[in-house]
Design an enzyme around this catalytic site. Structure first.
Site, mmCIF file in Angstrom:
data_model
loop_
_atom_site.group_PDB
_atom_site.id
_atom_site.type_symbol
_atom_site.label_atom_id
_atom_site.label_comp_id
_atom_site.label_asym_id
_atom_site.label_seq_id
_atom_site.Cartn_x
_atom_site.Cartn_y
_atom_site.Cartn_z
ATOM 1 N N LYS A 155 1.017 -1.639 -0.349
ATOM 2 C CA LYS A 155 0.061 0.190 -0.008
ATOM 3 C C LYS A 155 1.232 1.284 0.180
ATOM 4 C CE LYS A 155 -3.314 -2.971 0.498
ATOM 5 N NZ LYS A 155 -3.768 -3.505 -0.270
HETATM 6 C C1 LIG Z 1 -5.749 -4.467 0.187
HETATM 7 C C2 LIG Z 1 -7.067 -4.090 0.225
HETATM 8 C C3 LIG Z 1 -7.655 -4.191 1.468
HETATM 9 C C4 LIG Z 1 -7.010 -5.558 2.078
HETATM 10 O O1 LIG Z 1 -6.192 -4.924 3.273
HETATM 11 P P1 LIG Z 1 -5.025 -5.853 4.148
HETATM 12 O O2 LIG Z 1 -4.657 -5.106 5.405
HETATM 13 O O3 LIG Z 1 -4.026 -6.451 3.443
HETATM 14 O O4 LIG Z 1 -6.347 -6.444 5.197
HETATM 15 C C5 LIG Z 1 -9.096 -3.898 1.145
HETATM 16 N N1 LIG Z 1 -9.708 -4.074 -0.267
HETATM 17 C C6 LIG Z 1 -8.802 -2.513 -0.669
HETATM 18 C C7 LIG Z 1 -9.367 -2.219 -1.589
HETATM 19 C C8 LIG Z 1 -7.795 -3.722 -0.708
HETATM 20 O O5 LIG Z 1 -6.693 -2.871 -1.894
#
Ligand SMILES: *Cc1c(COP(=O)(O)O)cnc(C)c1O
Length: 369
Positions: A186
């Site tokens: 992210k």
């Molecule tokens: C990465 C992602 C998630 C999940 O996030 P985590 O912290 O890995 O649980 C949820 N929604 C979207 C749109 C994502 O890209």
């Protein structure tokens, strides 16, 4: 250099000596589980978002789960979600026993389409989850209007949209609850973790209790409901505090990468680089192209294969959720834009640390120079 070393990935975390030191300090302090960095990270994050409070959690998936629980969503309720998203968005609805109802997306932001949502609202609808896909804000006002009209909650899966703005307002603060992720790929990472923001302080307090097994604050182990172990621990929070320092710089780097792509790819026939809507300021998290196979001469799979051969990683768009095995039974009719974007979309190297020389290789490959 080996081929492996020269390979250009779609996304790399941006971590430096400061993060390594913050993690080491947390280890040396002995505070690895609960500890002072968690509150500090929450405070800094909320302040940067212009929110009163935030709760650091173990992931965005758990944040989404907490959001739906504390909004009172449960069995018999319907939650409208975009089909073009990561599966965690829909899973949260299933965790609380609700029915996910898949809406289509629109071609400007790739986000949930208000007209599609409107057609899906029923007396059972309780909430709409919007996803700022690949960092670009959804056109939020029309969604807010539908929610107000029907008395629905709006949850923002702002996982990918840290720092993005809708008409000047930060994503994650537009709806009733905003959820973020600090997974490795992210905008900002703690190695794994999330944050949740909410307008209503009581809802936030409820979430806090739920992250600690529903424990009522006090000396005794009194738990007044079934909760979870969803809290973030001190070690990732320490890394998060260090990452907050980098955030503005990270966003500026991403924008520079996007501007370079936009300029270089503008004239390539059959290739459409993602845009920024006039009402949006995106964080350019995951940058992509749409491939018109006829005009480009390759479809998106052929393009991805060729890029792989040149040591450039590329990824397809998310698979429309209503076509995946756990969700096929929830599909209601065609969602042509989700299908079209999935069929033609390719995400390309978008790291904040992408070097101009690496980007030139990607551009040359995409432009077939
Ligand atoms: C990465 C992602 C998630 C999940 O996030 P985590 O912290 O890995 O649980 C949820 N929604 C979207 C749109 C994502 O890209």
């Amino acid at each position: 250099m080996t081929t492996v070393e020269r390979r250009i990935p779609v996304m790399l975390p941006f971590l430096g000596e400061e993060e390594a030191q913050a993690a080491a300090e947390a280890v040396r302090s002995g505070w690895v589980a609960q500890g002072p960095r968690v509150a500090e990270f929450e405070k800094r994050f909320a302040a940067a978002a212009g929110a009163a409070h935030g709760i650091a959690v173990s992931s965005c998936t758990t944040a989404l789960h907490l959001a739906l629980i504390t909004l009172g969503v449960g069995p018999g309720d319907e939650v409208v979600v975009p089909s073009l998203s990561f599966i965690a968005t829909a899973n949260a609805a299933r965790y609380v026993g609700a029915t996910p109802v898949f809406a289509d997306v629109e071609p400007v932001s790739y986000g949930i389409d208000a007209e599609s949502v409107r057609a899906l609202v029923t007396p059972r609808t309780k909430a709409i989850v919007v996803v700022h896909l690949y960092g670009h804000p959804v056109d939020f006002d029309p969604i807010a209007d539908i929610a107000a009209e029907h008395g629905l909650f709006v949850v923002e899966d702002a996982t990918e949209a840290l720092g993005s703005r809708y008409r000047g307002r930060l994503c994650g603060t537009l709806g009733d609850v905003g959820c973020f992720s600090f997974n490795g790929n992210k905008v900002m990472t703690t190695g794994g973790g999330g944050m949740v923001l909410a307008r209503d302080p009581e809802r936030l307090a409820h979430m806090r209790r739920l992250t600690f097994q529903g424990r009522v604050p006090g000396r005794e182990y009194i738990h007044d409901e079934v909760g979870f172990n969803y809290a973030m621990s001190n070690l990732p929070a320490a890394v998060g505090v260090a990452q907050m320092e980098e955030l503005d710089g990270l966003l500026a780097r991403r924008r520079a990468v996007a501007e370079r792509y936009a300029a270089a790819l503008a004239g390539v026939p059959g290739l459409e680089f993602c845009r920024e809507a006039e009402w949006a300021q995106t964080n350019w998290w995951l940058q992509s192209v749409l491939v018109d196979a006829e005009r480009y001469g390759e479809d998106r799979n052929e393009l991805m294969d060729r890029l792989a051969g040149e040591g450039i990683e590329a990824r397809p768009f998310f698979h429309p959720l209503h076509r995946l095995p756990p969700y096929a039974e929830f599909a209601r009719g065609e969602l042509p834009m989700s299908d079209r974007l999935h069929a033609t979309g390719v995400s390309i190297p978008s790291s904040a640390s992408l070097e101009p020389s690496q980007q030139d290789r990607v551009i040359a490959a995409l432009a077939r120079r």
